[in-house]
Enzyme design. Structure first.
Site, PDB file in Angstrom:
ATOM      1  N   HIS A 169       6.398  20.671  47.923  1.00  0.00           N
ATOM      2  CA  HIS A 169       6.285  19.373  46.919  1.00  0.00           C
ATOM      3  C   HIS A 169       5.466  18.398  46.998  1.00  0.00           C
ATOM      4  O   HIS A 169       4.724  17.537  46.195  1.00  0.00           O
ATOM      5  CB  HIS A 169       7.492  19.051  46.920  1.00  0.00           C
ATOM      6  CG  HIS A 169       9.017  19.524  46.957  1.00  0.00           C
ATOM      7  ND1 HIS A 169       9.405  20.468  47.123  1.00  0.00           N
ATOM      8  CD2 HIS A 169       9.433  20.146  45.329  1.00  0.00           C
ATOM      9  CE1 HIS A 169      10.542  21.285  46.686  1.00  0.00           C
ATOM     10  NE2 HIS A 169       9.946  21.317  45.585  1.00  0.00           N
ATOM     11  N   GLU A 196      15.913  30.826  39.792  1.00  0.00           N
ATOM     12  CA  GLU A 196      15.401  30.337  40.801  1.00  0.00           C
ATOM     13  C   GLU A 196      15.757  31.061  42.440  1.00  0.00           C
ATOM     14  O   GLU A 196      14.579  31.013  43.512  1.00  0.00           O
ATOM     15  CB  GLU A 196      15.063  28.863  41.422  1.00  0.00           C
ATOM     16  CG  GLU A 196      15.609  27.388  41.963  1.00  0.00           C
ATOM     17  CD  GLU A 196      15.614  26.536  41.879  1.00  0.00           C
ATOM     18  OE1 GLU A 196      14.503  26.084  42.085  1.00  0.00           O
ATOM     19  OE2 GLU A 196      15.936  25.405  41.894  1.00  0.00           O
ATOM     20  N   ASP A 200      10.962  28.231  43.551  1.00  0.00           N
ATOM     21  CA  ASP A 200      11.798  28.895  44.646  1.00  0.00           C
ATOM     22  C   ASP A 200      11.565  30.141  44.263  1.00  0.00           C
ATOM     23  O   ASP A 200      12.140  31.156  45.122  1.00  0.00           O
ATOM     24  CB  ASP A 200      13.338  28.256  44.272  1.00  0.00           C
ATOM     25  CG  ASP A 200      12.920  27.066  45.335  1.00  0.00           C
ATOM     26  OD1 ASP A 200      12.355  27.194  46.489  1.00  0.00           O
ATOM     27  OD2 ASP A 200      13.240  25.897  44.647  1.00  0.00           O
ATOM     28  N   CYS A 258       9.857  25.549  34.216  1.00  0.00           N
ATOM     29  CA  CYS A 258       9.692  23.851  34.596  1.00  0.00           C
ATOM     30  C   CYS A 258       8.411  24.299  36.014  1.00  0.00           C
ATOM     31  O   CYS A 258       8.781  23.771  36.435  1.00  0.00           O
ATOM     32  CB  CYS A 258      10.442  23.709  34.618  1.00  0.00           C
ATOM     33  SG  CYS A 258      11.864  23.965  35.681  1.00  0.00           S
TER      34      CYS A 258
HETATM   35  C1  PEP Z   1      11.142  25.439  40.602  1.00  0.00           C
HETATM   36  O1  PEP Z   1      11.202  25.870  42.304  1.00  0.00           O
HETATM   37  O2  PEP Z   1      10.071  26.015  40.551  1.00  0.00           O
HETATM   38  C2  PEP Z   1      11.166  23.776  40.861  1.00  0.00           C
HETATM   39  C3  PEP Z   1      11.222  23.777  38.980  1.00  0.00           C
HETATM   40  O3  PEP Z   1      11.678  23.396  42.018  1.00  0.00           O
HETATM   41  P1  PEP Z   1      11.059  22.893  42.583  1.00  0.00           P
HETATM   42  O4  PEP Z   1       9.813  23.037  43.111  1.00  0.00           O
HETATM   43  O5  PEP Z   1      11.134  21.475  42.501  1.00  0.00           O
HETATM   44  O6  PEP Z   1      12.373  23.316  43.883  1.00  0.00           O
HETATM   45 MG    MG Z   2      13.175  25.046  42.894  1.00  0.00          MG
END
Ligand code: PEP
Ligand code: MG
Length: 575
Positions: free
Chosen positions: A189, A429, A453, A500
């Site tokens: 993140h 995910e 994920d 995403c």
């Molecule tokens: C992902 O897991 O691809 C996602 C978009 O969510 P995050 O990165 O916030 O876990």
């Molecule tokens: Mg995620």
């Protein structure tokens, strides 16, 4: 000296280093000899005075833009001056002869434990203030300098072992030239925050904290993933020339921000943006939609659980500022590498496999329902899609929808308005959700694939652990096959599907996803131009043919080599 790491947010910067060493200290039980009482009390009083002066300096630096941050500092000043706390520490030092650090730790712990028991999120939120004030006094008692990233001493390259997303979310962005850390991979993140702020970042640089000193001049190449210190004049000139070339190429690519996102044959690929909070200015201009609003940042930027009203205002603002574009709001995804300082959750051995996101929300229905009510209410002001993260089974979807139904009934009873046709979707995910994509497609209005994920759980590779980064293969044939399965299932069901995760923002990844039949991609807005540029260079048919070839390959290496030989103009060539 050249250090290597993962370039996770492209860019180049040169500047002095600021070594971030967050203060943490466990006071041991210690007593002093009789006769020193007066001196020890004075030691404590001096530390309180110095803490107060630090806070005053901070307050003065906010003078231009007083607001929430200033309110927090004022609250800390009040705690510093709290007569009850001071009296208890004095007594503990002069009567019990406890060393000042031990006395401070004990007295604050008592208050922290007391507040932690109160069942009111606002009061419980004061725990983080108490911890903050305690640590400030302790740090001063130990003679350590202040180290805060929300108020930096000018433009610097921030170097750290790791930066928690909650720390990164509160960065003094104006003054961060680049970020370099020992921990973290491309989909951590921290990387996502750096990209969304356009801050060059190289993560996973082994032992960088040991290798660099405060104030070193460092050249960060976040295209190649290098950090160079002790540069000769010639090296510096070289770096600056490359920086200019990079910036020129970036300016050329930036032209693609303006164009509509189409492939060479005119096939339209909708390109949306991922956000963590409302975007300033015309931030929504270049995205066709908002494909992911990570609401946890709203929680992390606060020192308390945001109330329904606070959330409603935040979501409504985003929807209104997005100017008619649809906004997919994802419900709280806390856990894994994202924690809330004010929510005391039990420690887990494997937090990414633990009570994260939807699991946590289903276990804390009050928190979940507060958010659902706020999102529903905001849906009266623009097109919102509500999306649940970390869906692993149909049970998850049924349970989440049941809570949503409760929230709907409550709003009806309260006569509050919301969009009765608000679309409800799931993130795919977790592999167990991907494998039942056909069933999920029957139950949701849309889905979005979280490749960050999905890759982590598919390849059993911690997305935070750069040591095993080579196992985290988001272009591995296994990934491509599972993505194809999901795309086919949603196409058959005639339900919208987007991606995403970070793969959507990668110029090559975007072409591959388009080749797999996906027509909606959402990414950090800084990636939009690069993705549009690379999509514009290939037709949908050619991309599909390319994807068919890749699906038959044996290794990610083979896939990447083929992509490098076939596609041109992606960001990996820069630098
Ligand atoms: C992902 O897991 O691809 C996602 C978009 O969510 P995050 O990165 O916030 O876990
Ligand atoms: Mg995620």
């Amino acid at each position: 000296m050249i250090l290597k790491g993962n370039p996770v947010s492209p860019g180049m910067a040169i500047g002095r280093t600021f070594l971030y060493k967050p203060f943490s200290y466990m006071a041991r039980e210690k007593y002093f000899e009789a006769g020193q009482e007066f001196r020890r009390v004075e030691e404590f009083d001096r530390a309180v005075k110095a803490a107060n002066e630090e806070l005053n300096r901070l307050l003065n630096s906010f003078e231009e833009a007083p607001g929430e941050k200033a309110e927090i500092i004022k609250a800390h000043k009040e705690l510093l001056e709290d007569e009850e706390i001071i009296a208890m520490v004095h007594e503990s030092i002069s009567r019990d002869r406890k060393m000042p650090d031990y006395a401070v730790s004990e007295v604050f712990s008592e208050f922290i434990a007391l507040l932690g028991k109160v069942n009111d999120p606002l009061i419980a939120g004061r725990v983080s203030d108490l911890k903050d004030v305690r640590d400030r006094i302790l740090r001063i008692l130990l003679g350590r300098p202040e180290c805060s990233l929300s108020n930096l001493p000018g433009k610097v390259v921030v170097v750290a072992h790791d930066l928690l997303p909650s720390v990164a979310a509160n960065l003094d962005r104006e003054n961060v030239l680049a970020i370099v850390t020992e921990m973290g991979g491309e989909t951590s993140h921290l990387a996502i925050i750096a990209r969304s702020c356009g801050i060059p970042a190289v993560l996973g640089v082994e032992n960088v904290m040991g290798a660099l000193s405060e104030g070193d001049e460092a050249a960060v190449n976040a295209v190649l993933g290098t950090v160079t210190v002790a540069l000769t004049n010639e090296e510096k000139q070289n770096f600056n020339a490359k920086k200019i070339a990079y910036e020129e190429k970036a300016i050329k690519t930036a032209k693609f921000f303006e164009v509509s996102s189409e492939m060479l044959d005119g096939t339209r690929i909708e390109t949306g943006i991922n956000i963590g909070s409302d975007l300033p200015g015309d931030g929504y201009r270049y995205g066709d939609f908002v494909g992911l609003f990570r609401t946890e940042f709203l929680y992390m930027e606060n020192d308390h659980l945001p109330s329904e009203e606070e959330q409603f205002r935040a979501y409504r603002k985003v929807v209104e500022n997005a100017g008619g574009k649809s906004v997919t709001i994802r419900t709280l995804d806390i856990g894994g590498d994202k924690n809330l300082s004010y929510l005391d959750l039990p420690k887990e051995q494997n937090p990414f496999l633990g009570k994260r996101a939807l699991r946590l929300c289903l276990d804390h229905k009050d928190i979940f329902k507060t958010q659902l009510r706020a999102i529903l209410r905001a849906s009266a002001y623009g097109e919102i899609g509500l999306m649940f993260p970390m869906v692993g089974s149909m049970d998850d979807i049924f349970s989440a929808k049941a809570v949503l139904q409760e929230a709907v009934s409550e709003l009806d009873a309260d006569n509050l308005t919301y969009d009765k046709n608000m679309k409800v979707g799931a993130m795919i995910e977790i592999p167990s959700a991907a494998l039942i994509a056909d069933l999920l497609a029957e139950e949701v209005d849309f889905a979005s694939i979280g490749t960050n994920d999905l890759c982590q759980y598919l390849t059993a590779t911690d997305r935070m652990n750069s040591e095993i980064g080579s196992y985290y293969q988001s272009m591995a044939p296994a990934m491509l096959r599972i993505l194809k399965m999901i795309a086919d299932a949603f196409q058959a069901a005639g339900k919208p599907l987007s991606v995403c995760g970070e793969l959507a923002g990668d110029p090559r990844g975007a072409v591959v996803l388009a080749g797999l039949g996906i027509r909606k991609l959402s990414m950090s807005s800084s990636n939009l131009a690069g993705v549009k540029e690379s999509l514009s260079q290939i037709s949908a048919e050619k991309a599909a043919e390319l994807a068919r070839k890749l699906l038959r390959m044996k290794t990610q290496d083979e896939v990447l080599r083929f992509l490098s030989a076939t596609l041109c103009g992606d960001s990996a060539d820069l630098g």
